[in-house]
Write a protein that holds these residues in place. Structure first.
Motif, PDB file in Angstrom:
ATOM      1  N   UNK A 114       0.851  -1.199   0.000  1.00 55.05           N
ATOM      2  CA  UNK A 114       0.000   0.000   0.000  1.00 55.05           C
ATOM      3  C   UNK A 114       0.878   1.238   0.000  1.00 55.05           C
ATOM      4  N   UNK A 115       0.349   2.316  -0.540  1.00 55.97           N
ATOM      5  CA  UNK A 115       1.103   3.557  -0.547  1.00 55.97           C
ATOM      6  C   UNK A 115       0.624   4.475  -1.649  1.00 55.97           C
ATOM      7  N   UNK A 116       0.917   5.765  -1.499  1.00 62.29           N
ATOM      8  CA  UNK A 116       0.497   6.750  -2.493  1.00 62.29           C
ATOM      9  C   UNK A 116       1.192   6.498  -3.825  1.00 62.29           C
ATOM     10  N   UNK A 117       0.611   7.042  -4.885  1.00 59.63           N
ATOM     11  CA  UNK A 117       1.234   6.957  -6.203  1.00 59.63           C
ATOM     12  C   UNK A 117       2.617   7.609  -6.157  1.00 59.63           C
ATOM     13  N   UNK A 173       2.656 -14.075  -5.592  1.00 63.66           N
ATOM     14  CA  UNK A 173       1.910 -12.863  -5.933  1.00 63.66           C
ATOM     15  C   UNK A 173       2.279 -11.719  -4.998  1.00 63.66           C
ATOM     16  N   UNK A 174       2.673 -10.615  -5.608  1.00 63.76           N
ATOM     17  CA  UNK A 174       2.779  -9.342  -4.895  1.00 63.76           C
ATOM     18  C   UNK A 174       1.806  -8.393  -5.577  1.00 63.76           C
ATOM     19  N   UNK A 175       0.922  -7.785  -4.815  1.00 65.92           N
ATOM     20  CA  UNK A 175      -0.022  -6.821  -5.396  1.00 65.92           C
ATOM     21  C   UNK A 175       0.214  -5.458  -4.778  1.00 65.92           C
ATOM     22  N   UNK A 176      -0.205  -4.423  -5.478  1.00 68.42           N
ATOM     23  CA  UNK A 176       0.037  -3.055  -5.020  1.00 68.42           C
ATOM     24  C   UNK A 176      -1.160  -2.186  -5.361  1.00 68.42           C
ATOM     25  N   UNK A 177      -1.411  -1.197  -4.520  1.00 67.49           N
ATOM     26  CA  UNK A 177      -2.521  -0.274  -4.776  1.00 67.49           C
ATOM     27  C   UNK A 177      -2.320   1.015  -3.993  1.00 67.49           C
ATOM     28  N   UNK A 202     -10.475  -1.180   1.577  1.00 69.44           N
ATOM     29  CA  UNK A 202     -11.562  -1.387   2.541  1.00 69.44           C
ATOM     30  C   UNK A 202     -12.832  -0.692   2.064  1.00 69.44           C
ATOM     31  N   UNK A 203     -12.685   0.536   1.568  1.00 69.42           N
ATOM     32  CA  UNK A 203     -13.839   1.259   1.033  1.00 69.42           C
ATOM     33  C   UNK A 203     -14.348   0.588  -0.240  1.00 69.42           C
ATOM     34  N   UNK A 204     -13.424   0.081  -1.068  1.00 75.72           N
ATOM     35  CA  UNK A 204     -13.833  -0.603  -2.298  1.00 75.72           C
ATOM     36  C   UNK A 204     -14.619  -1.871  -1.991  1.00 75.72           C
ATOM     37  N   UNK A 205     -14.231  -2.584  -0.935  1.00 73.26           N
ATOM     38  CA  UNK A 205     -14.988  -3.781  -0.531  1.00 73.26           C
ATOM     39  C   UNK A 205     -16.370  -3.394  -0.015  1.00 73.26           C
ATOM     40  N   UNK A 238     -14.686  -4.403  -4.832  1.00 71.25           N
ATOM     41  CA  UNK A 238     -13.575  -5.339  -4.690  1.00 71.25           C
ATOM     42  C   UNK A 238     -14.019  -6.506  -3.824  1.00 71.25           C
ATOM     43  N   UNK A 239     -13.706  -7.717  -4.271  1.00 71.22           N
ATOM     44  CA  UNK A 239     -14.155  -8.927  -3.584  1.00 71.22           C
ATOM     45  C   UNK A 239     -13.397  -9.134  -2.274  1.00 71.22           C
ATOM     46  N   UNK A 240     -14.155  -9.427  -1.227  1.00 68.42           N
ATOM     47  CA  UNK A 240     -13.551  -9.639   0.080  1.00 68.42           C
ATOM     48  C   UNK A 240     -12.696 -10.899   0.103  1.00 68.42           C
ATOM     49  N   UNK A 241     -13.150 -11.974  -0.550  1.00 65.37           N
ATOM     50  CA  UNK A 241     -12.373 -13.215  -0.537  1.00 65.37           C
ATOM     51  C   UNK A 241     -11.053 -13.059  -1.280  1.00 65.37           C
ATOM     52  N   UNK A 242     -11.046 -12.275  -2.354  1.00 66.78           N
ATOM     53  CA  UNK A 242      -9.797 -12.013  -3.070  1.00 66.78           C
ATOM     54  C   UNK A 242      -8.867 -11.153  -2.218  1.00 66.78           C
TER      55      UNK A 242
END
Length: 470
Positions: free
Chosen positions: A167-170, A276-280, A285-288, A293-297
């Motif tokens: 997680x982190x700002x652009x 898997x490494x994901x980033x955003x 939490x708001x997207x879920x 955004x899927x909670x299980x994913x």
């Protein structure tokens, strides 16, 4: 045993807390004792121990809740739980999620000391390895304590195969950290593949990720193995995972669960071994909560979370980064630049950086391109900073802005007539409606003559598109 290792002990039973403290101090450890999870978290904010030893049964937040908080804030910090027989199943579950170990009460003092020694030794070995081998993080320029702790956690996490959510700002350096984690992992000799989930059109993203066979669709003139198979044995970075369309989230979840990939148009699934490494930069939490955004994913991807600080939260790194970028860019442009004037460096360190490290690089590139002296003067830095106050956007952000402005233009052109707007866009009405909903646009608000729109969003009376009358 690591002499003098710091241990945080948590137990609401005063007698047990005293006994544990005495035994650990007698074994040569430095002990801090607290009676609640809340007190433990407050202590962790002050100083980081090398181990947390906690009872499961605590007032307020219990030991398992404390473990979850520690796992999110300090992924590399080992935790040992002490449990009563009734809480063993919970402790076993926690072990599967990353707790170092658990012991049942009444515990064997020798077994406890052995388990503690193992945990402390593991942490010490990792710290020594990091101290002697910095090549894995060579691209991350930093001297701040905040980044030092983050990198220590990343190095520990890299040794496992656990999925990591960055997680982190652009512009804060999420892809650089993902590459560093890959280089520090047992998969370092295998491929590192990165994909920006927000930069590829939805119609192409599935094929890009999972591949396709020849003839699967009109433009599929040859087999394409996709990024999952390209990263087989290595690491796949799913950048801007928060922008992944819901339909593809379902397919991604299936791939992660089954560890197989089925290319488009194929009847066979292929095994794949990928970390898997994901980033955003989005609030997942708001997207879920909004169903985007899927909670299980989310829980599948978020085994370990590492949050990168903004550049403003690590200002001591700004002079170091600025000079590093300057020397690199001077070589690129063939310029003889030795550094920044002291007042120029102070201006950089004090400036706001909404675009983070990416924006700093942009500013340094500007001054490097136009500086006529060996030392970059304050005036050039001030000029570049004024230019850089223009909003720094990622490609995905710019793409989203263009899409919305394009749709607004079509709706204005057609007086809110969805059928005409969809036809001009070359999309069917259903797909066009989805685009409008995604961008929170209401066709009726664009009706020029003020008539109420029909339920499907078209004008009550069909009118030709402006500019098309003869």
């Amino acid at each position: 045993m690591s002499e003098g290792a710091r241990i945080l002990v948590v137990d609401d039973d005063a007698d047990m807390l005293r006994l544990l403290s005495m035994r650990l101090q007698a074994a040569g450890y430095s002990v801090t004792a607290v009676a609640s999870a809340e007190a433990a978290l407050a202590q962790l904010a002050v100083g980081r121990p090398q181990l947390v030893l906690s009872d499961v049964r605590l007032p307020g937040r219990d030991g398992l809740g404390l473990f979850e908080d520690i796992r999110h804030q300090h992924p590399s910090l080992p935790v040992i739980l002490l449990t009563a027989h009734g809480t063993i199943p919970d402790a076993v579950d926690a072990t599967a999620r990353g707790v170092f170990g658990y012991l049942t009460k009444p515990y064997d003092p020798r077994e406890l000391l052995e388990k503690i020694a193992q945990a402390v030794a593991l942490g010490s070995d990792a710290e020594q390895q990091v101290a002697h081998d910095e090549t894995w993080r060579a691209e991350i320029i930093s001297r701040s304590s905040r980044m030092a702790e983050l990198l220590a956690e990343a190095r520990m996490v890299a040794r496992s195969d656990a999925s990591v959510l960055l997680r982190g700002d652009s512009g804060s350096g999420k892809e650089l950290l993902a590459r560093a984690i890959h280089k520090a992992s047992p998969r370092a000799r295998k491929p590192f593949v990165a994909v920006n989930c927000g930069a590829i059109p939805e119609a192409l993203l599935e094929s890009e990720l999972f591949g396709h066979v020849k003839g699967a669709f009109t433009d599929a003139v040859a087999n394409h193995k996709g990024l999952f198979l390209a990263a087989d044995g290595g690491t796949l970075l799913l950048d801007e995972i928060g922008d992944m369309p819901p339909a593809l989230q379902v397919k991604l979840l299936r791939v992660l669960q089954e560890r197989t990939v089925r290319p488009l148009g194929s009847s066979q699934s292929l095994p794949v071994d990928v970390r898997i490494v994901s980033a955003t930069h989005r609030d997942l939490d708001a997207a879920m909560a909004s169903g985007q955004f899927r909670q299980d994913l989310y829980y599948r991807l978020n085994v370990v979370t590492i949050t990168l600080p903004s550049l403003g939260e690590r200002r001591e790194d700004i002079p170091l980064l600025a000079n590093h970028f300057l020397h690199r860019l001077a070589a690129k442009y063939g310029r003889r630049l030795s550094g920044f004037a002291p007042e120029a460096l102070r201006a950089l360190a004090a400036a706001p950086w909404p675009g983070n490290v990416r924006q700093l690089y942009n500013v340094v590139e500007q001054v490097c391109a136009i500086s006529t002296t060996a030392l970059v003067p304050l005036a050039l830095v001030q000029r570049a900073l004024r230019v850089s106050t223009v909003e720094v956007q990622t490609y995905a952000d710019a793409k989203r802005r263009f899409e919305r402005e394009y749709l607004v233009g079509l709706l204005k052109l057609t007086d809110g007539n969805v059928s005409d707007a969809a036809r001009l866009a070359g999309r069917n009405r259903t797909e066009f409606y989805r685009l409008l909903q995604k961008n929170e646009l209401t066709p009726g608000l664009f009706k020029g003559d003020g008539a109420a729109p029909s339920p499907d969003g078209d004008s009550a009376e069909r009118s030709p598109v402006k500019g098309k009358e003869t």
